[in-house]
Enzyme design. Structure first.
Site, mmCIF file in Angstrom:
data_model
loop_
_atom_site.group_PDB
_atom_site.id
_atom_site.type_symbol
_atom_site.label_atom_id
_atom_site.label_comp_id
_atom_site.label_asym_id
_atom_site.label_seq_id
_atom_site.Cartn_x
_atom_site.Cartn_y
_atom_site.Cartn_z
ATOM 1 N N SER A 9 0.875 -1.166 0.000
ATOM 2 C CA SER A 9 0.000 0.000 0.000
ATOM 3 C C SER A 9 0.909 1.212 0.000
ATOM 4 C CB SER A 9 -0.870 0.005 1.258
ATOM 5 O OG SER A 9 -1.264 1.324 1.552
ATOM 6 N N HIS A 50 -1.328 -1.576 -4.239
ATOM 7 C CA HIS A 50 -2.619 -1.351 -3.577
ATOM 8 C C HIS A 50 -2.750 0.157 -3.384
ATOM 9 C CE1 HIS A 50 -5.828 -2.272 -0.583
ATOM 10 N NE2 HIS A 50 -5.358 -1.195 0.032
ATOM 11 N N ASP A 110 -4.833 3.279 -2.202
ATOM 12 C CA ASP A 110 -5.923 3.674 -1.305
ATOM 13 C C ASP A 110 -6.527 4.993 -1.750
ATOM 14 O OD1 ASP A 110 -5.854 1.614 0.858
ATOM 15 O OD2 ASP A 110 -3.780 2.299 0.989
ATOM 16 N N MET A 160 -9.276 7.721 -0.741
ATOM 17 C CA MET A 160 -10.140 8.186 0.351
ATOM 18 C C MET A 160 -10.698 9.554 -0.023
ATOM 19 S SD MET A 160 -7.681 7.291 3.556
ATOM 20 C CE MET A 160 -6.880 5.699 3.723
ATOM 21 N N HIS A 206 -8.309 0.509 -3.874
ATOM 22 C CA HIS A 206 -9.094 0.277 -2.659
ATOM 23 C C HIS A 206 -9.906 1.542 -2.430
ATOM 24 C CE1 HIS A 206 -9.180 -0.432 1.994
ATOM 25 N NE2 HIS A 206 -10.369 -0.504 1.440
ATOM 26 N N MET A 213 -12.164 3.774 -0.705
ATOM 27 C CA MET A 213 -12.822 4.131 0.567
ATOM 28 C C MET A 213 -13.551 5.453 0.345
ATOM 29 S SD MET A 213 -9.709 2.986 3.048
ATOM 30 C CE MET A 213 -8.480 3.100 1.756
ATOM 31 N N MET A 269 -10.859 -6.218 6.030
ATOM 32 C CA MET A 269 -10.051 -5.149 6.644
ATOM 33 C C MET A 269 -9.597 -5.587 8.036
ATOM 34 S SD MET A 269 -9.632 -2.645 4.559
ATOM 35 C CE MET A 269 -8.845 -1.481 5.686
ATOM 36 N N ASP A 292 -5.825 -6.388 4.796
ATOM 37 C CA ASP A 292 -5.281 -5.030 4.641
ATOM 38 C C ASP A 292 -5.362 -4.297 5.971
ATOM 39 O OD1 ASP A 292 -4.467 -2.539 3.752
ATOM 40 O OD2 ASP A 292 -6.380 -2.053 2.791
#
Ligand SMILES: O=C(CO)[C@H](O)[C@H](O)COP(=O)(O)O
Ligand SMILES: [Fe+2]
Length: 232
Positions: A11, A36, A38, A40, A74, A76, A145, A179
């Protein structure tokens, strides 16, 4: 067979974000199987990353010529439906959304597939695995998670491992990802529970020797996967 192949994906949340493209390149050179990424939005989780589809395209695909690599998003975000097309156009290979973020997982799975991406479905620590189970045959990967989404560098939640074990028993060939807080100290628990897709942020990014950390994670995971898949 999926579920029997071990993959390690750093990540990049805790990388040097001023050098994002180079950090991604460095991870791939150190043996990462996928990246990976992320995303957000400051709504679904408190934090906001800059990792929108423009950055995916510019940093990873166009400028760094990493288009053959695997960009596993990923997401979010509050409205995962909104970013499917832009992420596909930017070059994302897998789109993992949170079950908690949508009222219509079936439509979203279909849309992701129609946009030629693999489908990942994530659950937060507070969501029981039975909610994910009805979708397991329609997805490529389940993400359990092991921290509350939102920040890197948190403590691994070992009490999530029964979810992984349950999924592995029910769906032997599903890719199962963990993760959050995963590193050399916690990989054994994940691998023994049945995870075969390993995300590791701080443990890899902050190491002086990321290649060794990636190798270690892979070796532990491969050993568990071989045992499980040969036992079958
Ligand atoms: O999704 C995430 C946080 O919500 C990150 O992927 C995760 O936290 C990885 O970082 P670390 O290994 O440092 O926990
Ligand atoms: Fe993540």
């Amino acid at each position: 067979m999926a579920g029997c192949v071990c993959k390690i994906g750093p990540s990049i949340l805790n990388s040097d974000l001023a050098c994002l493209g180079n950090e991604c390149k460095r991870m791939l050179e150190c043996g990462a199987d996928f990246l990976h990424l992320d995303v957000m939005d400051g709504h679904a989780v408190l934090k906001c990353t800059f990792l929108g589809h423009w950055l995916v395209k510019d940093t990873f695909v166009r400028k760094q010529k990493l288009s053959n690599s695997f960009f596993y998003m990923h997401m979010m975000v509050a409205k995962p439906e909104q970013w499917v097309k832009p992420m596909a156009a930017a070059g994302a290979n897998q789109y993992t959304f949170h079950l908690e973020a949508t009222d219509n997982p079936g439509a979203l799975i279909k849309d992701i597939r129609e946009n030629s991406m693999k489908v990942g479905l994530a659950i937060k620590p507070g969501t029981t695995v039975e909610y994910l189970a009805p979708w397991a045959n329609q997805i490529d990967m389940a993400l359990v998670m092991t921290v509350e989404p939102g920040f890197g560098g948190q403590t691994f939640m070992e009490d999530m491992m029964p979810k992984v074990s349950w999924l592995r028993t029910q769906f032997p060939s599903l890719d199962i990802e963990v993760d959050g807080g995963v590193g050399p100290d916690t990989i054994s628990k994940c691998a023994e529970a049945g995870a075969n897709m390993i995300v590791s942020g701080s443990a890899v990014m902050k190491s002086d020797d990321p290649r060794s950390v990636i190798n270690l994670l892979r070796n532990v995971c491969v050993e568990a996967v071989q045992k499980r898949c040969l036992d079958r």
